[in-house]
Write a protein that holds these residues in place. Sequence first.
Motif, PDB file in Angstrom:
ATOM      1  N   UNK A   1       0.812  -1.215   0.000  1.00 54.47           N
ATOM      2  CA  UNK A   1       0.000   0.000   0.000  1.00 54.47           C
ATOM      3  C   UNK A   1       0.850   1.273   0.000  1.00 54.47           C
ATOM      4  N   UNK A   2       1.884   1.327   0.821  1.00 53.43           N
ATOM      5  CA  UNK A   2       2.720   2.527   0.909  1.00 53.43           C
ATOM      6  C   UNK A   2       3.431   2.797  -0.424  1.00 53.43           C
ATOM      7  N   UNK A   3       3.915   1.747  -1.081  1.00 51.33           N
ATOM      8  CA  UNK A   3       4.566   1.931  -2.374  1.00 51.33           C
ATOM      9  C   UNK A   3       3.567   2.350  -3.447  1.00 51.33           C
ATOM     10  N   UNK A   4       2.363   1.820  -3.359  1.00 51.25           N
ATOM     11  CA  UNK A   4       1.331   2.210  -4.314  1.00 51.25           C
ATOM     12  C   UNK A   4       1.019   3.700  -4.190  1.00 51.25           C
ATOM     13  N   UNK A   5       0.957   4.185  -2.956  1.00 55.44           N
ATOM     14  CA  UNK A   5       0.706   5.621  -2.733  1.00 55.44           C
ATOM     15  C   UNK A   5       1.839   6.461  -3.320  1.00 55.44           C
ATOM     16  N   UNK A   6       3.085   6.037  -3.118  1.00 55.64           N
ATOM     17  CA  UNK A   6       4.227   6.760  -3.702  1.00 55.64           C
ATOM     18  C   UNK A   6       4.158   6.765  -5.218  1.00 55.64           C
ATOM     19  N   UNK A   7       3.757   5.641  -5.808  1.00 55.60           N
ATOM     20  CA  UNK A   7       3.627   5.565  -7.255  1.00 55.60           C
ATOM     21  C   UNK A   7       2.564   6.541  -7.763  1.00 55.60           C
ATOM     22  N   UNK A   8       1.412   6.565  -7.091  1.00 58.35           N
ATOM     23  CA  UNK A   8       0.340   7.483  -7.496  1.00 58.35           C
ATOM     24  C   UNK A   8       0.789   8.930  -7.318  1.00 58.35           C
ATOM     25  N   UNK A   9       1.495   9.227  -6.225  1.00 56.98           N
ATOM     26  CA  UNK A   9       2.028  10.581  -6.009  1.00 56.98           C
ATOM     27  C   UNK A   9       2.964  10.988  -7.140  1.00 56.98           C
TER      28      UNK A   9
ATOM     29  N   UNK B   1       3.917  14.120 -12.072  1.00 56.18           N
ATOM     30  CA  UNK B   1       4.392  14.138 -13.458  1.00 56.18           C
ATOM     31  C   UNK B   1       3.331  14.682 -14.419  1.00 56.18           C
ATOM     32  N   UNK B   2       2.082  14.278 -14.205  1.00 53.32           N
ATOM     33  CA  UNK B   2       1.020  14.653 -15.137  1.00 53.32           C
ATOM     34  C   UNK B   2       0.167  15.832 -14.665  1.00 53.32           C
ATOM     35  N   UNK B   3       0.449  16.384 -13.485  1.00 54.59           N
ATOM     36  CA  UNK B   3      -0.309  17.526 -12.984  1.00 54.59           C
ATOM     37  C   UNK B   3      -1.692  17.168 -12.477  1.00 54.59           C
ATOM     38  N   UNK B   4      -1.853  15.962 -11.991  1.00 52.40           N
ATOM     39  CA  UNK B   4      -3.147  15.533 -11.473  1.00 52.40           C
ATOM     40  C   UNK B   4      -3.347  16.027 -10.043  1.00 52.40           C
ATOM     41  N   UNK B   5      -4.593  16.292  -9.711  1.00 52.93           N
ATOM     42  CA  UNK B   5      -4.985  16.527  -8.331  1.00 52.93           C
ATOM     43  C   UNK B   5      -5.868  15.355  -7.940  1.00 52.93           C
ATOM     44  N   UNK B   6      -5.612  14.788  -6.793  1.00 56.07           N
ATOM     45  CA  UNK B   6      -6.375  13.622  -6.388  1.00 56.07           C
ATOM     46  C   UNK B   6      -6.420  13.552  -4.867  1.00 56.07           C
ATOM     47  N   UNK B   7      -7.325  12.744  -4.392  1.00 61.64           N
ATOM     48  CA  UNK B   7      -7.398  12.448  -2.969  1.00 61.64           C
ATOM     49  C   UNK B   7      -7.595  10.950  -2.833  1.00 61.64           C
TER      50      UNK B   7
END
Length: 103
Positions: free
Chosen positions: A26-34, A39-45
């Motif tokens: 889970x922690x690595x997945x969060x880093x990947x999404x961050x 990189x792409x300028x996304x805003x997310x929660x």
Amino acid sequence: MPFAPDPHARGSGVPDGVALPPDLVEADARLLVDALAAHFGWTYTIWDRADAVTALREQQLDEDDDLSDAEWTRAARTPTWAALAPLARHVVQDRDLIGDTLP
């Protein structure tokens, strides 16, 4: 704690030819999404197990420090949990927050 994917779920949600590492936690997945968002300028929660634990503690519904994998899996598969993201998207659209950001 790794989050085991549901072997009965329809599709993996990733494009053809892309596979997630079987040991992705889970922690690595969060880093990947961050990293992808930056990189792409996304805003997310993302709301995750930690948010659920915080809510349980605030409501004094959970005496343990954490949710077990089984408890988290059960909670994450409820219709109410699935409704969080669409509701948040609706609030952003309804308040025209993106439109207010652009000028």
